[in-house]
Structures are given as C-alpha cells and as structure tokens.
Write a protein that holds these residues in place. Structure first.
Motif, PDB file in Angstrom:
ATOM      1  N   TRP A   1      11.413  -1.829  -9.279  1.00  0.00           N
ATOM      2  CA  TRP A   1      10.180  -2.628  -9.431  1.00  0.00           C
ATOM      3  C   TRP A   1       9.230  -1.931 -10.403  1.00  0.00           C
ATOM      4  CZ3 TRP A   1       4.902  -2.231  -8.657  1.00  0.00           C
ATOM      5  CH2 TRP A   1       4.177  -3.427  -8.588  1.00  0.00           C
ATOM      6  N   TYR A   2       9.099  -0.614 -10.244  1.00  0.00           N
ATOM      7  CA  TYR A   2       8.204   0.131 -11.140  1.00  0.00           C
ATOM      8  C   TYR A   2       8.729   0.135 -12.574  1.00  0.00           C
ATOM      9  CZ  TYR A   2       4.762   1.677  -7.805  1.00  0.00           C
ATOM     10  OH  TYR A   2       3.722   1.695  -6.918  1.00  0.00           O
ATOM     11  N   GLU A   3      10.061   0.213 -12.715  1.00  0.00           N
ATOM     12  CA  GLU A   3      10.657   0.110 -14.051  1.00  0.00           C
ATOM     13  C   GLU A   3      10.242  -1.189 -14.715  1.00  0.00           C
ATOM     14  OE1 GLU A   3      14.873   2.181 -13.126  1.00  0.00           O
ATOM     15  OE2 GLU A   3      14.967   0.412 -14.431  1.00  0.00           O
ATOM     16  N   GLN A   4      10.298  -2.265 -13.934  1.00  0.00           N
ATOM     17  CA  GLN A   4       9.949  -3.583 -14.481  1.00  0.00           C
ATOM     18  C   GLN A   4       8.482  -3.656 -14.894  1.00  0.00           C
ATOM     19  OE1 GLN A   4      11.165  -6.364 -11.438  1.00  0.00           O
ATOM     20  NE2 GLN A   4      13.345  -6.212 -11.985  1.00  0.00           N
ATOM     21  N   GLN A   5       7.658  -2.833 -14.233  1.00  0.00           N
ATOM     22  CA  GLN A   5       6.227  -2.809 -14.596  1.00  0.00           C
ATOM     23  C   GLN A   5       5.958  -1.827 -15.733  1.00  0.00           C
ATOM     24  OE1 GLN A   5       4.587  -5.128 -12.674  1.00  0.00           O
ATOM     25  NE2 GLN A   5       6.624  -5.277 -11.735  1.00  0.00           N
ATOM     26  N   GLY A   6       7.013  -1.126 -16.154  1.00  0.00           N
ATOM     27  CA  GLY A   6       6.841  -0.124 -17.209  1.00  0.00           C
ATOM     28  C   GLY A   6       6.159   1.135 -16.710  1.00  0.00           C
ATOM     29  N   ILE A   7       6.288   1.400 -15.430  1.00  0.00           N
ATOM     30  CA  ILE A   7       5.635   2.576 -14.826  1.00  0.00           C
ATOM     31  C   ILE A   7       6.723   3.483 -14.269  1.00  0.00           C
ATOM     32  CG2 ILE A   7       4.089   3.361 -12.973  1.00  0.00           C
ATOM     33  CD1 ILE A   7       2.789   0.548 -13.104  1.00  0.00           C
ATOM     34  N   ARG A   8       6.515   4.792 -14.423  1.00  0.00           N
ATOM     35  CA  ARG A   8       7.471   5.737 -13.830  1.00  0.00           C
ATOM     36  C   ARG A   8       6.710   6.633 -12.864  1.00  0.00           C
ATOM     37  NH1 ARG A   8      12.361   8.066 -14.938  1.00  0.00           N
ATOM     38  NH2 ARG A   8      12.557  10.269 -14.396  1.00  0.00           N
ATOM     39  N   PRO A   9       7.032   6.573 -11.549  1.00  0.00           N
ATOM     40  CA  PRO A   9       6.341   7.438 -10.593  1.00  0.00           C
ATOM     41  C   PRO A   9       6.456   8.906 -11.006  1.00  0.00           C
ATOM     42  CG  PRO A   9       7.631   5.792  -9.427  1.00  0.00           C
ATOM     43  CD  PRO A   9       7.989   5.674 -10.885  1.00  0.00           C
ATOM     44  N   ALA A  10       5.345   9.636 -10.920  1.00  0.00           N
ATOM     45  CA  ALA A  10       5.331  11.033 -11.358  1.00  0.00           C
ATOM     46  C   ALA A  10       6.168  11.908 -10.429  1.00  0.00           C
ATOM     47  CB  ALA A  10       3.899  11.541 -11.411  1.00  0.00           C
ATOM     48  N   ARG A  11       6.195  11.558  -9.166  1.00  0.00           N
ATOM     49  CA  ARG A  11       6.954  12.363  -8.201  1.00  0.00           C
ATOM     50  C   ARG A  11       7.291  11.505  -6.986  1.00  0.00           C
ATOM     51  NH1 ARG A  11       1.752  13.115  -7.892  1.00  0.00           N
ATOM     52  NH2 ARG A  11       1.704  14.453  -9.720  1.00  0.00           N
ATOM     53  N   VAL A  12       8.208  12.023  -6.183  1.00  0.00           N
ATOM     54  CA  VAL A  12       8.582  11.343  -4.931  1.00  0.00           C
ATOM     55  C   VAL A  12       8.357  12.308  -3.784  1.00  0.00           C
ATOM     56  CG1 VAL A  12      10.432  10.236  -3.627  1.00  0.00           C
ATOM     57  CG2 VAL A  12      10.307   9.926  -6.110  1.00  0.00           C
ATOM     58  N   LEU A  13       7.628  11.854  -2.799  1.00  0.00           N
ATOM     59  CA  LEU A  13       7.428  12.643  -1.574  1.00  0.00           C
ATOM     60  C   LEU A  13       8.390  12.092  -0.527  1.00  0.00           C
ATOM     61  CD1 LEU A  13       5.924  14.649   0.244  1.00  0.00           C
ATOM     62  CD2 LEU A  13       4.146  12.915   0.581  1.00  0.00           C
ATOM     63  N   GLU A  14       9.366  12.918  -0.110  1.00  0.00           N
ATOM     64  CA  GLU A  14      10.406  12.440   0.811  1.00  0.00           C
ATOM     65  C   GLU A  14      10.034  12.737   2.251  1.00  0.00           C
ATOM     66  OE1 GLU A  14      14.118  14.114  -0.398  1.00  0.00           O
ATOM     67  OE2 GLU A  14      14.279  12.795  -2.149  1.00  0.00           O
ATOM     68  N   LEU A  15      10.048  11.705   3.072  1.00  0.00           N
ATOM     69  CA  LEU A  15       9.760  11.866   4.500  1.00  0.00           C
ATOM     70  C   LEU A  15      10.842  11.152   5.306  1.00  0.00           C
ATOM     71  CD1 LEU A  15       5.899  11.241   4.458  1.00  0.00           C
ATOM     72  CD2 LEU A  15       7.069  13.432   4.695  1.00  0.00           C
ATOM     73  N   GLY A  16      10.854  11.419   6.607  1.00  0.00           N
ATOM     74  CA  GLY A  16      11.979  10.945   7.407  1.00  0.00           C
ATOM     75  C   GLY A  16      11.666   9.833   8.392  1.00  0.00           C
ATOM     76  N   SER A  17      10.457   9.282   8.364  1.00  0.00           N
ATOM     77  CA  SER A  17      10.163   8.174   9.280  1.00  0.00           C
ATOM     78  C   SER A  17       9.093   7.279   8.673  1.00  0.00           C
ATOM     79  CB  SER A  17       9.694   8.694  10.637  1.00  0.00           C
ATOM     80  OG  SER A  17       8.322   9.022  10.591  1.00  0.00           O
ATOM     81  N   TYR A  18       9.122   6.011   9.063  1.00  0.00           N
ATOM     82  CA  TYR A  18       8.130   5.083   8.532  1.00  0.00           C
ATOM     83  C   TYR A  18       6.726   5.409   9.046  1.00  0.00           C
ATOM     84  CZ  TYR A  18      11.542   2.181   6.217  1.00  0.00           C
ATOM     85  OH  TYR A  18      12.512   1.728   5.355  1.00  0.00           O
ATOM     86  N   HIS A  19       6.635   5.931  10.270  1.00  0.00           N
ATOM     87  CA  HIS A  19       5.324   6.324  10.789  1.00  0.00           C
ATOM     88  C   HIS A  19       4.708   7.389   9.881  1.00  0.00           C
ATOM     89  CE1 HIS A  19       6.480   4.245  14.515  1.00  0.00           C
ATOM     90  NE2 HIS A  19       5.181   4.208  14.758  1.00  0.00           N
ATOM     91  N   ALA A  20       5.508   8.391   9.530  1.00  0.00           N
ATOM     92  CA  ALA A  20       5.001   9.470   8.674  1.00  0.00           C
ATOM     93  C   ALA A  20       4.686   8.947   7.282  1.00  0.00           C
ATOM     94  CB  ALA A  20       6.028  10.593   8.607  1.00  0.00           C
ATOM     95  N   ILE A  21       5.559   8.070   6.756  1.00  0.00           N
ATOM     96  CA  ILE A  21       5.368   7.528   5.408  1.00  0.00           C
ATOM     97  C   ILE A  21       4.069   6.745   5.325  1.00  0.00           C
ATOM     98  CG2 ILE A  21       6.249   5.770   3.822  1.00  0.00           C
ATOM     99  CD1 ILE A  21       9.089   6.786   4.514  1.00  0.00           C
ATOM    100  N   VAL A  22       3.852   5.848   6.290  1.00  0.00           N
ATOM    101  CA  VAL A  22       2.647   5.014   6.254  1.00  0.00           C
ATOM    102  C   VAL A  22       1.399   5.864   6.495  1.00  0.00           C
ATOM    103  CG1 VAL A  22       1.460   3.083   7.348  1.00  0.00           C
ATOM    104  CG2 VAL A  22       3.910   2.949   6.893  1.00  0.00           C
ATOM    105  N   ALA A  23       1.522   6.851   7.367  1.00  0.00           N
ATOM    106  CA  ALA A  23       0.375   7.731   7.610  1.00  0.00           C
ATOM    107  C   ALA A  23      -0.023   8.459   6.333  1.00  0.00           C
ATOM    108  CB  ALA A  23       0.700   8.728   8.722  1.00  0.00           C
ATOM    109  N   CYS A  24       0.972   8.916   5.570  1.00  0.00           N
ATOM    110  CA  CYS A  24       0.698   9.609   4.314  1.00  0.00           C
ATOM    111  C   CYS A  24       0.047   8.667   3.301  1.00  0.00           C
ATOM    112  CB  CYS A  24       1.979  10.188   3.728  1.00  0.00           C
ATOM    113  SG  CYS A  24       2.444  11.747   4.493  1.00  0.00           S
ATOM    114  N   VAL A  25       0.555   7.425   3.241  1.00  0.00           N
ATOM    115  CA  VAL A  25      -0.025   6.449   2.325  1.00  0.00           C
ATOM    116  C   VAL A  25      -1.474   6.177   2.724  1.00  0.00           C
ATOM    117  CG1 VAL A  25       0.055   4.062   1.544  1.00  0.00           C
ATOM    118  CG2 VAL A  25       2.166   5.386   1.717  1.00  0.00           C
ATOM    119  N   ALA A  26      -1.714   5.967   4.006  1.00  0.00           N
ATOM    120  CA  ALA A  26      -3.071   5.688   4.485  1.00  0.00           C
ATOM    121  C   ALA A  26      -4.016   6.834   4.138  1.00  0.00           C
ATOM    122  CB  ALA A  26      -3.047   5.451   5.990  1.00  0.00           C
ATOM    123  N   ALA A  27      -3.464   8.051   4.122  1.00  0.00           N
ATOM    124  CA  ALA A  27      -4.287   9.227   3.807  1.00  0.00           C
ATOM    125  C   ALA A  27      -4.443   9.416   2.303  1.00  0.00           C
ATOM    126  CB  ALA A  27      -3.660  10.476   4.430  1.00  0.00           C
ATOM    127  N   GLY A  28      -3.815   8.514   1.509  1.00  0.00           N
ATOM    128  CA  GLY A  28      -3.999   8.577   0.068  1.00  0.00           C
ATOM    129  C   GLY A  28      -2.937   9.366  -0.678  1.00  0.00           C
TER     130      GLY A  28
END
Length: 286
Positions: free
Chosen positions: A202-229
């Motif tokens: 999806w990001y490729e299609q927008q012409g954007i390349r994410p600078a980095r990937v933060l890998e986590l092991g659960s959706y709770h942790a992932i969403v919490a990280c997103v909510a925290a910015g």
DNA sequence: GGAAACCGAGAGACACCCAC
DNA sequence: GTGGGTGTCTCTCGGTTTCC
C-alpha cells in the motif's frame, strides 16, 4: 526401520535435543538415545554428530528427515483412510494470531462439540512460518492470509480453499493520516507476516517507503504503540473491533488492497476426516 | 554446579517355536 | 488351536560422564 523409530528421530530433530524430544514423546531420555542409536545401526550410518551437548544432523540425517516426514504423514493418512471416515485422533491447526483471536473461537467450540474425540492442537505464527509448518507436516493445515506473492503456495505442494475475507485497516494515532506521516515507522508483526506485506505494498502505491519497522508480537502491543505515537500499524478490522482496540487510534481503509482472503491451506494429498470436518465448518464462513 | 547425553542392569511385553 | 518355554526387544531406573 519402523515408524516409532522415525517418530523419535523426527522429534529429536524438531526439539533440537534428546531430553526435549523425550519429554515431548512421554519417554525417558535414555530410551530416545537407545532408539536413535538402533536406528543408526539399522541404517549403517550416523544420523547425528555429537558435538558436545549438541546434536547436529549429518548429511545422512538431512537426507532421512524428509523421508521420515513423508512416511509418518502417509501412515497418518492410512489410519484415517481405514477409520470409516469419522473424524478422530489429532488435528494440528496453524493459524495467524488475528484469526485465533477473532474468527476461530466459535469454530473451534463448534468443532469440539461436534467431534469431541478429536484432539485439537493450535499453533500460531505469521503466514510464512505457517506455510513452512504445513510443508513440513508440523501442522495438518493452517488458516492464513493469502500471501501477496502469487507463487507462495505452489500447486504441486499445497491445496487451499478461501474461508473468509478480512478487511485490513491502517491504524494511526488520533488525528493522523497514514500517508502524511513523515519519517514513518511501520509497527507490525515479524517478517513473513502477510498483512505487513500488504501494508508495504500500500505504501509503495503511495510512493512512500517506511523508514523503519518496529516488530512486535501481539495486536494489543502494536495498537498500544501506535496510540502512543510510535508509528502506523496494519491490522484486520475484525480484531480491532472485537478487542475494542480502536478507541485510542484512527482506522483507515486500504481500499481493494485491504480486502484479503483468508485461506485454509493443507499439504497436497494430506487430508483426513478430521481436517475435512474442519473445512466443512470453515468454508460456510466465506 | 547444572543440564544434557550416555551406559548398564533388570523388568515386562511380545513373538516364535514346539509339544500336546 | 492352545499353552508353556525361550529369546529378543523395549522400557525404566539409577548412576556416570561431559561440557558450558
């Protein structure tokens, strides 16, 4: 060379040690050691190199392993074939974390009520790991997102059937848009996660390349990280709504790219009554 | 010192053989 | 076909060795 010897051999390889294999097989360690040695004597070659406390497969062991996998799978298939086609025994099912949380609980409950004589074993993982588990017979089948790579499930090795459609959404902190974030961090499961690949596409299609990937092991942790910015994530809408994870974040549809089939995948020819019963329960979900 | 692998003794299960 | 004797195999237990 009998099936029990091959079962022990496979367990030692999978568990990466005699003691762990013995625990897995409910045998004592010395018995596993003895059976491996007997198997080596029968074959006239060493299957493992004893490197201190480690056991390392020899080339002969590497050669034997796929044969052992196939023979044991064939024996299992034969048992099912002569058992009046009634589901029984063990069904090892691989699944993605999201599916295990959102889609499968009701299916598994229904399956268990209908076929209580079947022992269900559930293992979770990302799509790439699930494909490998099916390929090596570690699981009988797996529910996974359709891989974004068209050749990931070659027809000569795998069979599959779509079981439901998942709607992927991009998850951002409140008030942000996924395509306008600068110095973007994608928060996602480990490499091999199909949803992560769809987000990258999806990001490729927008012409954007994410600078980095933060890998986590659960959706709770992932969403919490997103909510925290911490960044932007991708997740199935069903999981977010079910777990009420969408309160602190904004959800953004991904259009057609975000409509992803979930597949029930099994090794070609490796079918059983227990698996057929699971397929019968899953397919009406489509 | 602790974890993992190895070794040997003894017990139980099983297959095979043979007499009845 | 059945029952007993015998040998073999597999298992567990307890101890030892090896190595990190």
């Amino acid at each position: 060379m009998d099936l029990s010897a091959l079962t022990i051999f496979r367990a030692v390889v999978r568990e990466n040690g005699v003691t762990r294999a013995a625990a897995k097989l409910n045998r004592v360690q010395s018995n596993v050691t003895t059976r491996i040695r007997q198997l080596e004597e029968t074959l006239g070659t060493d299957l493992f190199i004893r490197d201190g406390r480690r056991l390392v497969l020899t080339p002969a062991g590497e050669t034997l392993l796929p044969y052992a996998e196939r023979l044991l799978a064939l024996a299992e298939e034969a048992r099912h074939a002569v058992s009046e086609n009634r589901p029984q025994g063990r069904l090892r099912l691989g699944t993605m974390e999201s599916t295990a949380a959102s889609r499968l609980p009701r299916v598994l409950a229904a399956y268990h009520q209908r076929w209580p004589q079947v022992t269900l074993e559930l293992a979770t993982g990302v799509t790439r790991a699930l494909i490998e588990s099916v390929r090596t017979f570690e699981v009988d089948a797996a529910v996974m997102a359709r891989p974004i790579e068209p050749d990931a499930l070659p027809a000569e090795q795998f069979e599959f059937v779509p079981v439901f459609e998942e709607e992927l959404t991009l998850v951002t902190p409140r008030g942000q848009h996924p395509a306008t974030a600068t110095n973007l961090t994608l928060v996602a499961f480990e490499h091999g996660c199909a949803y992560r690949s769809y987000a990258m596409r999806w990001y490729e299609q927008q012409g954007i390349r994410p600078a980095r990937v933060l890998e986590l092991g659960s959706y709770h942790a992932i969403v919490a990280c997103v909510a925290a910015g911490a960044g932007v994530a991708v997740a199935p809408r069903s999981v977010l709504e079910l777990a009420r994870l969408d309160d602190e974040v904004d959800l953004h549809p991904m259009g057609e790219l975000g409509r992803v089939d979930a597949l029930l995948v099994w090794r070609k020819g490796h079918v059983s009554a227990a698996l057929n019963a699971m397929r019968d329960l899953l397919v009406p979900m489509k």
